[in-house]
Design an enzyme around this catalytic site. Structure first.
Site, PDB file in Angstrom:
ATOM      1  N   GLU A 505      11.349   7.010  -3.163  1.00 24.60           N
ATOM      2  CA  GLU A 505      10.813   5.921  -3.977  1.00 24.60           C
ATOM      3  C   GLU A 505      11.404   6.002  -5.390  1.00 24.60           C
ATOM      4  O   GLU A 505      12.329   5.304  -5.716  1.00 24.60           O
ATOM      5  CB  GLU A 505       9.285   5.975  -3.997  1.00 24.60           C
ATOM      6  CG  GLU A 505       8.676   4.655  -4.355  1.00 24.60           C
ATOM      7  CD  GLU A 505       7.346   4.396  -3.653  1.00 24.60           C
ATOM      8  OE1 GLU A 505       6.737   3.404  -3.978  1.00 24.60           O
ATOM      9  OE2 GLU A 505       6.921   5.186  -2.785  1.00 24.60           O
ATOM     10  N   TRP A 565      -0.465  -4.003 -13.212  1.00 24.50           N
ATOM     11  CA  TRP A 565       0.918  -3.527 -13.097  1.00 24.50           C
ATOM     12  C   TRP A 565       1.755  -4.289 -14.119  1.00 24.50           C
ATOM     13  O   TRP A 565       2.278  -3.722 -15.080  1.00 24.50           O
ATOM     14  CB  TRP A 565       1.436  -3.729 -11.662  1.00 24.50           C
ATOM     15  CG  TRP A 565       1.289  -2.500 -10.802  1.00 24.50           C
ATOM     16  CD1 TRP A 565       2.293  -1.743 -10.288  1.00 24.50           C
ATOM     17  CD2 TRP A 565       0.066  -1.860 -10.383  1.00 24.50           C
ATOM     18  NE1 TRP A 565       1.767  -0.681  -9.581  1.00 24.50           N
ATOM     19  CE2 TRP A 565       0.414  -0.738  -9.622  1.00 24.50           C
ATOM     20  CE3 TRP A 565      -1.272  -2.128 -10.586  1.00 24.50           C
ATOM     21  CZ2 TRP A 565      -0.533   0.120  -9.068  1.00 24.50           C
ATOM     22  CZ3 TRP A 565      -2.225  -1.285 -10.029  1.00 24.50           C
ATOM     23  CH2 TRP A 565      -1.852  -0.178  -9.283  1.00 24.50           C
ATOM     24  N   GLU A 776      -0.660  12.544  -6.907  1.00 23.95           N
ATOM     25  CA  GLU A 776      -0.811  11.099  -6.722  1.00 23.95           C
ATOM     26  C   GLU A 776      -2.247  10.733  -6.342  1.00 23.95           C
ATOM     27  O   GLU A 776      -2.780   9.731  -6.770  1.00 23.95           O
ATOM     28  CB  GLU A 776       0.132  10.651  -5.604  1.00 23.95           C
ATOM     29  CG  GLU A 776       0.024   9.179  -5.239  1.00 23.95           C
ATOM     30  CD  GLU A 776       1.103   8.747  -4.259  1.00 23.95           C
ATOM     31  OE1 GLU A 776       1.593   9.606  -3.491  1.00 23.95           O
ATOM     32  OE2 GLU A 776       1.460   7.557  -4.263  1.00 23.95           O
ATOM     33  N   HIS A 797       2.839  12.794  -9.635  1.00 27.58           N
ATOM     34  CA  HIS A 797       2.632  11.382  -9.958  1.00 27.58           C
ATOM     35  C   HIS A 797       1.789  11.389 -11.232  1.00 27.58           C
ATOM     36  O   HIS A 797       0.706  11.926 -11.245  1.00 27.58           O
ATOM     37  CB  HIS A 797       1.786  10.785  -8.837  1.00 27.58           C
ATOM     38  CG  HIS A 797       2.373   9.629  -8.140  1.00 27.58           C
ATOM     39  ND1 HIS A 797       3.422   9.754  -7.267  1.00 27.58           N
ATOM     40  CD2 HIS A 797       2.032   8.308  -8.135  1.00 27.58           C
ATOM     41  CE1 HIS A 797       3.701   8.557  -6.757  1.00 27.58           C
ATOM     42  NE2 HIS A 797       2.883   7.661  -7.278  1.00 27.58           N
TER      43      HIS A 797
HETATM   44  C1  BGC Z   1       3.811   4.156  -5.816  1.00 32.74           C
HETATM   45  C2  BGC Z   1       2.729   3.919  -6.806  1.00 32.74           C
HETATM   46  C3  BGC Z   1       2.791   2.463  -7.110  1.00 32.74           C
HETATM   47  C4  BGC Z   1       2.339   1.800  -5.846  1.00 32.74           C
HETATM   48  C5  BGC Z   1       2.078   0.358  -5.935  1.00 32.74           C
HETATM   49  C6  BGC Z   1       3.398   3.474  -4.573  1.00 32.74           C
HETATM   50  O1  BGC Z   1       4.201   3.705  -3.514  1.00 32.74           O
HETATM   51  O2  BGC Z   1       4.108   5.482  -5.647  1.00 32.74           O
HETATM   52  O3  BGC Z   1       2.528   4.815  -7.745  1.00 32.74           O
HETATM   53  O4  BGC Z   1       2.194   2.040  -8.248  1.00 32.74           O
HETATM   54  O5  BGC Z   1       3.218   2.119  -4.809  1.00 32.74           O
HETATM   55  O6  BGC Z   1       1.909  -0.143  -4.719  1.00 32.74           O
END
Ligand code: BGC
Length: 929
Positions: A505, A565, A776, A797
């Protein structure tokens, strides 16, 4: 050594000793006659950098710090002078521009207002100041800035590529080289270079610079950064050679969902070396069709998957002039535009801490694994002996599983694998080039010899941000939490703020960045880092104002506009403004901020934003082991709250930038947004339709509720926390604010309960489970020690690390007055609690160091503070009973302490700059833990 030679050496040594002694004597003598001036200026920076090169701004911002012996020092005037020659500048001659004596207390972000400087021009500057004691400082040291290449026409270099059909993502890294002759001695030489891909350049066999993954990650098609290096020392009269290797990087390497070629298919180089001879003549060496290209030992390189390096294919000395490049191919010249070239704003990625093997273990499955003791981001450097042709394999993991085996499932498709093919039977040294891994554990396959700190070393790699903050308390678990927050930041600030640095990611997820941004400003200098990233946000923002989920955006263009976001568009500029007093970032981002609010307006009905896809309170506590079950907050309620918040920040920015019409317009809008919120989500008695912690936190933090309903809403929040046995249940969106809201409404004790909780869900639960970074999820490792879903279980995270902001701002109480941002006016309001017997923080601001350190010993409270020169502080001492002393004297007798007032049990006062030591008896005795 013969006799004569040793006599000569003896003479030289004697001479050296005499010189040193004389120097010492002079220094001592000088010390006697030249007293240290009571007022000095130091730490001159230009656009946040010391002596920067490649400045693009026509009116760069200059800042300096005052050094003063006295307390209560305020700058009353400054004078800047700028010249093209450092020596004549100090003599006051050939001045290009002087500000004259300006009556002002401004010592940060003062714009240079002299004639615009041309590309490549270097100028020198110094400053002197006056203070409120009538003292004048001497002129400061001379610093400089140098302009970059300001116009596309400044680039005569041509983009070059190789001609190979086989040149595809995941393939070998092309190496470009050129030999050139310099006809005279070199006075100065500067290199301007960038790439499609990530590059490493060499000059005469030596690596240029200490940065990695240049040119960094931006919205390449719109903004491509170039690097500028001073390479004067690396060149000589006669033959020279340069070589540049290019890796896939972010340009065409694999990214999320294995998407590749996001910005293009072909790697390319743009290279311009400008040489000034001692005779005044100039020489230009640029990328063009005369260059040669080949492949070498890097057979494959990818951020996710690692590197395949076949040392047998190395081309020793390939970037030296004597190397014979037989078999190398010619290059293809490409006419790619140069209009998108921009200078480097943020700090480049560099190597930082080294970690040595803490343990070398054999897992139950028989793997040989090194534990470095810290989950870090970077790579492993080794010095190992193998057999020619044998392959050594290194795998990287963040954790071992329940049984102690090497665990990589949470990396998803990212291989994080280094393969190294030995070229000989002797010791070989290697470190990767165009890849980074997130790991604490290293599995080694293909080497069975001794592993120790001399031959296997882990290197942390991250954006070169200076650490500005430190925070610690008497509680080791809280200290470990702070450590984890800091390391979460280090590992995820790799040119862009990423969500995670290990799985497939590693993107600039906007929600994560907005949640953590304010905390980030306390730990490290992130001004340049965010200023750069926000430019990419503006660049990638849609015409209708929608802000993509990730910046730089490499996802489908429909993936944009999610509440909490996309609001990073307003939240991040505002946080940078507060932390650094940086008005320019608000100017830079204003249209983007406005466009984002405009987007929501467009998609709302009757001021209610209840459409679109939202992530909601991402990763909130969804367990069922409490009576109320899941702490799910209505996503549209969240959207409406953030709509209000973004609008409020837009109003704030408009007010600061003097855009009165916008202030009026958006103030009206905000009232309607809040009204719509009340109508849709809150009962007349103040109960919210989602009775969750996040619901009350957002409503209170963003002032959604009328005054008369706030206290009771805060009470409901406390009750909700009680229902969960004092556990936090918020996700990414509620977490940054929960403790602030509790403190604001008088429930700091409850905020401390949350902070100190050790069972799941809580901040200390991961700490108790051995975390060295922020996870996370609240339960990355579940209470039964099994892992959460590997589909989304990163152990690095930073979002939940957003508690760091409350720790600095409330526990040690260091804050900026929003009316005088950048800590020009400081608030120091410590809040002891949570059975802590001490807490201390230091923060290096643009004005200098702030300190707040308190202890409680047998009911006696002491507070040590530092207030830097040219700032003032409002100090709020908590739970005061009797007389307060400062350095042994009654505070009422101290002239630097003014406006002493009592509010409840708190004593407030204004203090001037300097160091203070307060002591008094606490009202409620805090028993030692
Ligand atoms: C990320 C997150 C992100 C999220 C939003 C994830 O896969 O790691 O931190 O904000 O997706 O959907």
């Amino acid at each position: 050594m013969n006799y004569i030679a040793s006599k000569v050496v003896r003479k030289k040594v004697l001479f050296f000793i005499i010189v040193v002694l004389l120097g010492f004597k002079t220094a001592v003598a000088q010390k006697k006659v030249v007293p240290v001036p009571p007022l000095r200026v130091e730490n001159l920076i230009c656009e946040y950098k010391t002596n920067p090169i490649a400045i693009e701004a026509a009116n760069p911002r200059l800042s300096w710090k005052l050094l003063a012996q006295q307390r209560n020092v305020i700058q009353t005037a400054y004078e800047i002078r700028v010249g093209k020659n450092a020596v004549s500048l100090t003599k006051g001659k050939n001045i290009l521009w002087t500000s004259g004596k300006v009556i002002s207390d401004q010592s940060i972000h003062v714009n240079y207002a002299g004639p615009a400087q041309a590309s490549r021009q270097k100028v020198y500057w110094q400053v002197r100041v006056w203070n409120n004691y009538g003292q004048a400082s001497p002129w400061s040291m001379v610093n400089s800035w140098k302009m970059g290449l300001l116009h596309p026409e400044d680039w005569t270099a041509q983009w070059i590529q190789n001609n190979y059909d086989s040149d595809t993502t995941g393939g070998p890294s092309p190496m470009f080289r050129k030999v050139f002759k310099l006809s005279h001695n070199v006075r100065a030489a500067h290199l301007y270079v960038t790439a499609h891909g990530v590059f490493e350049a060499q000059l005469n066999g030596k690596r240029i610079g200490t940065d990695y993954f240049a040119p960094g990650w931006t919205s390449y098609n719109k903004r491509l950064q170039y690097q500028m290096y001073d390479v004067t020392g690396g060149l000589k009269k006669g033959n020279n050679a340069v070589g540049v290797t290019i890796g896939d990087g972010w340009y065409r390497g694999y990214t999320y969902n294995r998407i590749k070629n996001v910005y293009g298919k072909k790697l390319a180089l743009l290279f311009q070396l400008e040489v000034l001879y001692t005779n005044g003549k100039r020489e230009l060496i640029t990328s063009d069709k005369s260059w040669k290209v080949s492949y070498g030992a890097i057979r494959s390189s990818s951020f996710f998957d690692g590197e395949l390096y076949d040392a047998r294919k190395e081309k020793p000395n390939w970037s030296t002039a004597t190397y014979i490049d037989k078999g190398w191919d010619s290059v293809k010249v490409d006419n790619t535009i140069k209009e998108n070239l921009v200078t480097l704003i943020g700090p480049p990625v560099k190597k930082h801490e080294q970690f040595f093997p803490l343990k070398v273990l054999t897992t139950p499955e028989g793997d040989r694994v090194v534990d470095f003791g810290q989950n870090l981001v970077g790579w492993v450097k080794f010095k190992l002996k193998g057999k020619a042709g044998d392959t050594l394999k290194l795998y990287h993991a963040e954790v071992l599983d329940q049984k102690g085996n090497f665990y990589t499932k949470n990396l998803r498709t990212a291989k994080q694998e280094i393969q190294y093919v030995f070229k000989s039977d002797s010791v070989e040294t290697y470190e990767p080039h165009f890849t980074f891994q997130g790991f604490r554990f290293l599995k080694i396959v293909g080497y069975s010899g001794v592993i120790d700190s001399t031959n296997v070393i882990a290197n942390a790699v991250y954006s070169d941000m200076v650490q500005t903050g430190t925070f610690s308390t008497s509680n080791p678990l809280v200290n470990q939490l702070q450590h984890n927050i800091l390391w979460g930041q280090k590992g995820n600030f790799i040119d862009v703020p990423t969500d995670c640095p290990q799985r497939d990611e590693r993107m600039g997820w906007t929600g994560d960045a907005q949640a953590f941004c304010r905390t980030a400003t306390f730990n490290m200098d992130v001004a340049g880092f965010f200023t750069k990233w926000l430019k990419d946000l503006s660049a990638d923002q849609h015409k209708d104002g929608a802000v993509p989920y990730v910046i730089p955006n490499m996802l489908d263009s429909t993936l944009a506009a999610a509440s909490g976001w996309s609001d990073v568009a307003t939240i991040a500029p505002w946080n940078i403004y507060l932390a650094y007093g940086d008005k320019q970032v608000l100017e830079q981002q204003y249209e983007s901020m406005k466009a984002w609010v405009g987007y929501i307006q467009l998609h709302s009905r009757n001021y209610l934003w209840d459409t679109g896809n939202h992530f909601g309170d991402w990763l909130f506590y969804a367990g069922t082991d409490y009576a109320d079950g899941a702490a799910l907050t209505d996503k549209n309620l969240i959207a409406q709250a953030f709509y209000a918040h973004s609008t409020q920040l837009l109003i704030n920015a408009a007010a600061i930038l003097g855009k009165e019409d916008d202030v009026t317009k958006y103030t009206g809008l905000l009232a309607n947004i809040k009204k719509a919120f009340m109508g849709e989500y809150v009962t007349p008695n103040g109960r919210m339709i989602s009775g969750t912690q996040t619901s009350y936190v957002l409503a209170l933090n963003f002032d959604m509720l009328p005054e008369n309903l706030r206290e009771s809403a805060a009470k409901r929040l406390v009750n909700n926390i009680d229902d969960y046995d004092d556990h936090i249940t918020t996700g990414f969106l509620g977490t940054p604010y929960i403790c602030h809201v509790l403190s604001r409404f008088g429930h700091t004790d409850m905020a401390y309960e949350l902070l100190m909780k050790e069972s799941y869900p809580s901040w200390l639960y991961p700490v108790k489970n051995g975390a060295t970074t922020i996870w996370e999820r609240w339960d990355g490792i579940k209470p039964d020690k099994s892992f959460e879903d590997p589909g989304m279980n990163s152990f690095n995270h930073y979002a939940y690390g957003a508690i760091g902001d409350w720790m600095y701002r409330v526990i040690t109480g260091i804050n900026t007055d929003e009316a005088a941002p950048g800590f020009h006016k400081i608030i120091i309001a410590p809040h002891p609690g949570g059975k802590l017997t001490s807490a201390q923080a230091e923060l290096e601001t643009l004005y200098g160091k702030i300190k707040s350190a308190w202890t409680i010993d047998n009911g006696i409270f002491t507070l040590d503070i530092i207030v830097p020169p040219n700032t003032t502080a409002q100090v709020v001492l908590p739970s005061v009973t009797d007389q307060i002393t400062e350095s042994g004297l009654d505070i009422n007798t101290i002239k630097e302490i003014t406006n002493i007032t009592r509010e409840g049990a708190d004593e407030q006062m204004n203090v001037g700059s300097g160091t203070y030591h307060f002591v008094y008896t606490l009202k409620v005795k805090n028993k030692k833990s």
